[in-house]
Structure formats: C-alpha cells, structure tokens
Design an enzyme around this catalytic site. Structure first.
Site, mmCIF file in Angstrom:
data_model
loop_
_atom_site.group_PDB
_atom_site.id
_atom_site.type_symbol
_atom_site.label_atom_id
_atom_site.label_comp_id
_atom_site.label_asym_id
_atom_site.label_seq_id
_atom_site.Cartn_x
_atom_site.Cartn_y
_atom_site.Cartn_z
ATOM 1 N N HIS A 121 0.831 -1.190 0.000
ATOM 2 C CA HIS A 121 0.000 0.000 0.000
ATOM 3 C C HIS A 121 0.877 1.256 0.000
ATOM 4 O O HIS A 121 2.070 1.194 0.316
ATOM 5 C CB HIS A 121 -0.913 0.013 1.238
ATOM 6 C CG HIS A 121 -0.148 0.039 2.518
ATOM 7 N ND1 HIS A 121 0.265 -1.101 3.175
ATOM 8 C CD2 HIS A 121 0.334 1.083 3.253
ATOM 9 C CE1 HIS A 121 0.941 -0.771 4.256
ATOM 10 N NE2 HIS A 121 1.013 0.547 4.325
ATOM 11 N N HIS A 147 5.926 6.001 -1.422
ATOM 12 C CA HIS A 147 6.668 4.753 -1.617
ATOM 13 C C HIS A 147 5.779 3.579 -1.230
ATOM 14 O O HIS A 147 4.724 3.751 -0.616
ATOM 15 C CB HIS A 147 7.945 4.735 -0.768
ATOM 16 C CG HIS A 147 7.675 4.645 0.701
ATOM 17 N ND1 HIS A 147 7.334 5.740 1.465
ATOM 18 C CD2 HIS A 147 7.674 3.583 1.556
ATOM 19 C CE1 HIS A 147 7.132 5.371 2.715
ATOM 20 N NE2 HIS A 147 7.336 4.067 2.801
#
Length: 200
Positions: free
Chosen positions: A49, A132
């Site tokens: 995620h 990220h």
C-alpha cells in the site's frame, strides 16, 4: 471463557493500493531478491500500500467517525494515475519501491485526507509525505540485504495504473509475535471529480 477481549485502541492508516496487475508486475521483478535474501522480513504482496496518513493507535470508537468524511472526500475526487518505479531503502534496512505519475495529485489528496482526520478531532504525528511502497525489512544482523535488493530494482518501471479507491486500514502491529497483517476497515471508490466535499 475463550472469548477474546477487543483492545480499546486500533492501529490505523489511510492509504491507496495498487491493483493486482501492478503488484504482480513488481512481484515478478522481485523474484531474484526473494531468492537471494530469504531472511528479510518480506511484506505480503496483498498488503502492499501507499500510506497517505498514518494515525497510529486511536480509540476504537474514533474509527466510525472517520468513515463518512473520507467517503465524501473520495467521491469528490478523480482516481489518480500512478505507477511503481525503481527502488530504494531507508536507513539501509527498509526496502521500498518508488511511486511515479501524478505526484502533485497524490500530495493534494494526502493533504486533504490529513485535513479530514484533524477535522474529526484525531491527533497524529504528521510526517512529510514520501510516496513509496514498503516491501521488506532487513534483519539487524544482515542490513546490507536491503541495499542490494534496492540496487536490483533501480531499473524497474511499472506500467501506469489508476488508484480506484481510498482505503482505511487497520493492522495487528504489536498484538502478537506473528507477522503484521492488514485489513480494510472500509474503502471508498473515487468519483469523477465533479463534486465538492461539504464544509470545504
């Protein structure tokens, strides 16, 4: 009496999730790293995620209060077009894949998400958004694994995809000796961008 008592707090965050096709593409790229660094603590592919706001431990009763305004926010926004690209590491221990695409839109979405959380009266430590996807953590006795695995991702460029939903996620971090697992508390599909969130 075998009933488990629910803890008074829950660890939650708000995130985007890549579609299965994008995760599979990155997983194929990671194949050699999985083989070369089996002692790294690899996150489950289904749990990958992009965190927009990490709230940490909040009272369980707070979670339902977040859902309506987050649903409104998602309905008022268009899906973002993003891609997974390259790789790196934090402190030579945390391996990540980078995010490319509509990064301005991603930062605006994160700012709006954090504003919603504050409007709900939920306090949290606000950190700078560094888009990220966390992939793994190296063990303390083999820190160079993350560095070498990141080098293997340097040339990776994933295909573009749309982030279709905003996710409110809970984790069992710190609740046992096993691996961290995540579960959606709820998720809301983005709209066409024509609406405005009430109160903004």
């Amino acid at each position: 009496m075998n009933e488990q008592i629910q803890p008074a707090t829950v660890r939650v965050f708000i995130a985007l999730a890549p579609p299965d096709e994008a995760k599979q593409e990155l997983a194929r790229e990671l194949g050699p790293a999985w083989d070369d660094h089996p002692r790294m603590r690899w996150n489950r592919v289904e749990d990958w995620h992009i965190t927009l706001a990490f709230l940490g431990e909040v009272p369980r009763a707070v979670v339902p209060l977040l859902c309506p305004p987050l649903a409104d926010l998602a309905a008022a926004r268009r899906p973002l077009t993003l891609s997974l690209s390259g790789g790196g590491h934090f402190d030579e221990r945390v391996l990540w894949s980078g995010i490319d695409g509509d990064l301005d839109g991603l930062r605006l979405l994160a700012a709006d998400v954090r504003a919603v959380v504050k409007e709900c009266g939920v306090g949290f430590v606000e950190r700078e958004l560094r888009p990220h996807l966390t992939l793994a953590r190296a063990r303390r006795d083999t820190p160079s694994c993350a560095v070498r695995a990141a080098e293997g991702l340097a040339g990776f460029t994933g295909r573009p995809w749309q982030a279709e939903r905003l996710h409110l996620v809970a984790s069992n971090f710190g609740r046992g000796p096993g691996p961290i697992h995540y579960r959606d508390v709820d998720a809301w599909r983005f709209g066409d961008g024509s609406g405005r969130r009430s109160g903004r």
